[in-house]
Design a protein around this motif. Structure first.
Motif, short mmCIF file in Angstrom:
data_model
loop_
_atom_site.label_atom_id
_atom_site.label_comp_id
_atom_site.label_asym_id
_atom_site.label_seq_id
_atom_site.Cartn_x
_atom_site.Cartn_y
_atom_site.Cartn_z
N PRO A 217 111.26 -6.64 -63.15
CA PRO A 217 112.05 -7.29 -64.35
C PRO A 217 111.56 -8.63 -64.00
O PRO A 217 111.27 -9.24 -63.49
CB PRO A 217 113.29 -7.81 -64.37
CG PRO A 217 113.88 -6.30 -62.93
CD PRO A 217 112.94 -6.56 -62.43
N LEU A 218 110.76 -8.91 -65.79
CA LEU A 218 109.60 -10.77 -65.38
C LEU A 218 111.15 -11.19 -66.28
O LEU A 218 110.58 -12.64 -65.70
CB LEU A 218 108.60 -9.93 -66.24
CG LEU A 218 107.85 -9.17 -65.47
CD1 LEU A 218 106.90 -9.05 -66.55
CD2 LEU A 218 107.47 -10.06 -64.01
N VAL A 219 111.26 -10.89 -67.76
CA VAL A 219 112.17 -11.61 -68.22
C VAL A 219 113.61 -11.56 -67.88
O VAL A 219 113.95 -10.44 -67.49
CB VAL A 219 112.05 -11.01 -70.40
CG1 VAL A 219 112.84 -12.06 -70.51
CG2 VAL A 219 110.35 -11.41 -70.34
N MET A 220 114.82 -13.35 -67.58
CA MET A 220 115.76 -12.79 -67.04
C MET A 220 116.54 -13.05 -68.31
O MET A 220 116.87 -14.68 -69.07
CB MET A 220 116.05 -14.29 -66.17
CG MET A 220 114.97 -13.53 -64.71
SD MET A 220 115.36 -11.63 -63.96
CE MET A 220 114.33 -11.63 -63.17
N GLY A 221 117.76 -12.82 -68.81
CA GLY A 221 118.30 -13.17 -70.14
C GLY A 221 119.18 -14.20 -69.73
O GLY A 221 119.17 -14.64 -70.92
N MET A 248 119.55 -6.59 -71.50
CA MET A 248 120.23 -5.92 -72.39
C MET A 248 121.86 -6.30 -72.61
O MET A 248 122.04 -6.07 -73.80
CB MET A 248 119.96 -4.72 -71.30
CG MET A 248 118.48 -4.64 -70.30
SD MET A 248 117.64 -4.34 -72.19
CE MET A 248 118.05 -3.18 -73.21
N ARG A 249 122.78 -6.85 -71.95
CA ARG A 249 123.56 -7.14 -71.95
C ARG A 249 124.34 -7.99 -72.59
O ARG A 249 125.20 -8.02 -73.94
CB ARG A 249 124.65 -7.75 -71.01
CG ARG A 249 125.91 -7.60 -70.63
CD ARG A 249 126.89 -8.56 -69.75
NE ARG A 249 126.32 -10.06 -69.73
CZ ARG A 249 126.72 -10.71 -70.70
NH1 ARG A 249 127.36 -10.72 -71.27
NH2 ARG A 249 126.12 -12.61 -70.59
N GLU A 263 113.55 7.35 -72.29
CA GLU A 263 112.20 6.54 -70.92
C GLU A 263 112.63 5.16 -70.93
O GLU A 263 111.62 5.33 -70.23
CB GLU A 263 111.57 7.38 -72.21
CG GLU A 263 111.23 9.23 -72.79
CD GLU A 263 110.35 9.14 -73.67
OE1 GLU A 263 109.68 9.71 -73.78
OE2 GLU A 263 109.17 7.86 -74.34
N ALA A 264 112.51 4.86 -71.45
CA ALA A 264 112.80 3.21 -71.25
C ALA A 264 113.54 3.02 -69.58
O ALA A 264 114.50 2.92 -69.74
CB ALA A 264 113.04 2.16 -72.17
N GLY A 265 112.39 2.73 -68.81
CA GLY A 265 113.35 2.03 -67.28
C GLY A 265 114.35 0.93 -68.07
O GLY A 265 115.95 1.19 -67.20
N GLU A 266 113.96 0.19 -69.24
CA GLU A 266 115.36 -0.48 -69.23
C GLU A 266 116.58 -0.64 -69.54
O GLU A 266 117.48 -0.78 -69.19
CB GLU A 266 114.49 -2.12 -70.88
CG GLU A 266 114.04 -2.32 -69.93
CD GLU A 266 112.45 -2.19 -70.30
OE1 GLU A 266 111.17 -2.81 -70.27
OE2 GLU A 266 112.50 -0.49 -70.79
N LEU A 267 116.23 0.66 -70.89
CA LEU A 267 117.53 1.01 -71.18
C LEU A 267 118.53 2.56 -69.69
O LEU A 267 119.46 2.66 -69.95
CB LEU A 267 117.24 1.99 -72.40
CG LEU A 267 117.19 1.32 -73.52
CD1 LEU A 267 117.02 1.75 -74.82
CD2 LEU A 267 118.23 0.88 -74.21
N VAL A 275 126.24 -1.02 -67.10
CA VAL A 275 125.47 -2.74 -67.42
C VAL A 275 126.13 -2.98 -69.27
O VAL A 275 127.36 -3.49 -69.96
CB VAL A 275 124.42 -3.20 -67.46
CG1 VAL A 275 123.75 -4.43 -68.18
CG2 VAL A 275 124.50 -3.29 -66.22
N ILE A 276 125.15 -1.43 -69.54
CA ILE A 276 125.68 -0.95 -71.70
C ILE A 276 126.00 0.43 -71.49
O ILE A 276 125.80 1.70 -70.24
CB ILE A 276 124.44 -1.58 -72.47
CG1 ILE A 276 122.93 -1.13 -71.99
CG2 ILE A 276 123.96 -3.35 -72.62
CD1 ILE A 276 122.29 -1.06 -73.21
N GLY A 277 125.91 0.83 -72.48
CA GLY A 277 126.65 2.29 -72.90
C GLY A 277 125.58 3.10 -73.89
O GLY A 277 124.84 1.86 -74.66
N ARG A 278 125.17 4.01 -73.91
CA ARG A 278 124.85 4.47 -74.51
C ARG A 278 124.85 4.06 -76.63
O ARG A 278 124.21 4.21 -77.30
CB ARG A 278 124.54 5.88 -75.34
CG ARG A 278 123.36 6.30 -73.78
CD ARG A 278 123.46 8.14 -73.60
NE ARG A 278 122.51 8.68 -72.44
CZ ARG A 278 121.59 9.45 -73.00
NH1 ARG A 278 120.58 9.36 -73.92
NH2 ARG A 278 120.73 9.11 -72.01
#
Length: 327
Positions: A217-221, A248-249, A263-267, A275-278
């Motif tokens: 991770p580069l950007v910290m929420g 993401m949260r 495909e996206a690693g963040e998701l 952390v989150i659901g689909r």
């Protein structure tokens, strides 16, 4: 005797650049995607490992619609161990007439991808970023970065400060110097600067656009300001990740295409970690454009847009290039 079919056209990178502007492609996507998304068939991309470190991607899409009578395939090679003098990604795009099967054109797929990727991010930003955004943080200084900057400026002319961060500070500084010399910026009020302090830059940015190959991770929420919009472009497989779970949260999450949730690693990582659901992914770009999903709702909301690229966008972008060329 029937006339011979015209030979296929080759549209190289410099010609493609002369045919497109961020504004024309963004407008074309905005007006064409709602129809194209239902008129096209676009299987999930084929991903083949050609060596322990290299891969081949095939992205087909076709339509029989009178307004989009094309079949197209993008062929992409990814060789991340290439030296700095040779890009890690190379691509070609082949466009056919969908009724006759005739090969119409071969386009420089690398250049096409740069333009369409940046335009997709900017189109999403039109619905998700604050209308009066002032500061854009560009995370990454590779080939895509200047395209993203120009596309975001197209839809958010209120932007007047562009901060560029890269792990290699010299690359960020070089990009700043290059942009300052471009004719379109020599007489504008846009200020370009490079930064070594990513955390500080994240804290002041209204729009954060990331285009890296990062696997950490580069950007910290937690450091994102209220009302920020996060545009994630780089990751296209589970091991890649440009932001942490908190980003993401915090954000209302949108994607360019349904493939992003696979495909996206963040998701994918956020789903696995709970952390989150689909169901927390609010919608996709076409739903935003059609008005089926509401974009930004207020000044304080944090929004996230994750793109992985889609074959239908490639096809629609190739359509604009080809039809502009033959006029």
């Amino acid at each position: 005797m029937a006339a011979a079919a015209a030979p296929p056209i080759f549209i190289d990178a410099s010609t493609l650049r002369s045919l497109l502007t961020p504004g024309t492609l963004i407008h074309h996507l905005q007006t064409s995607l709602p129809t194209a998304s239902t008129a096209t068939h676009s299987p999930l991309r084929h991903h083949h490992q050609t060596s322990p470190t290299a891969s081949l991607l095939l992205m087909p899409s076709w339509s029989l619609s009178p307004s989009l009578p094309y079949t197209g395939v993008k062929l992409v090679t990814h060789h991340p161990l290439n030296t700095s003098s040779l890009p890690s990604i190379h691509a070609s795009y082949v466009l056919f007439h969908s009724l006759t099967g005739q090969t119409l054109a071969t386009l420089d797929g690398t250049e096409l991808t740069l333009h369409r990727t940046a335009s997709v991010s900017a189109l999403a930003s039109l619905y998700l970023s604050h209308p009066n955004s002032q500061t854009l943080l560009m995370v990454g200084a590779g080939a895509l970065a200047p395209h993203l900057i120009k596309a975001h400026l197209t839809v958010r002319p209120s932007l007047n400060r562009i901060i560029i961060w890269n792990r290699n500070f010299d690359k960020a500084k070089a990009l700043v110097d290059n942009l300052k010399t471009e004719a379109e910026f020599t007489t504008t009020r846009v200020c370009f600067e490079s930064s070594k302090e990513l955390e500080a830059a994240v804290g002041v940015a209204d729009i954060i656009s990331c285009a890296t190959n990062s696997e950490v991770p580069l950007v910290m929420g937690a450091g994102m300001k209220a009302g920020a919009h996060l545009d994630l472009v780089g990751s296209f497989k589970e091991s890649m990740r440009e932001c942490d779970d908190e980003a993401m949260r915090r954000g209302r999450v949108f994607v360019d295409h349904k493939a992003a949730v696979e495909e996206a690693g963040e998701l994918v990582g956020a789903f696995k970690r709970g952390v989150i659901g689909r169901s927390d992914v609010v919608g996709d770009l076409v739903e935003l454009v059609k008005g089926e999903k509401v974009g930004r709702r207020d000044e304080e909301e944090v929004t996230v847009f994750k793109s992985v690229g889609s074959a239908v966008v490639d096809l629609v972008s190739a359509q604009l290039v080809y039809e502009t060329f033959i006029k």
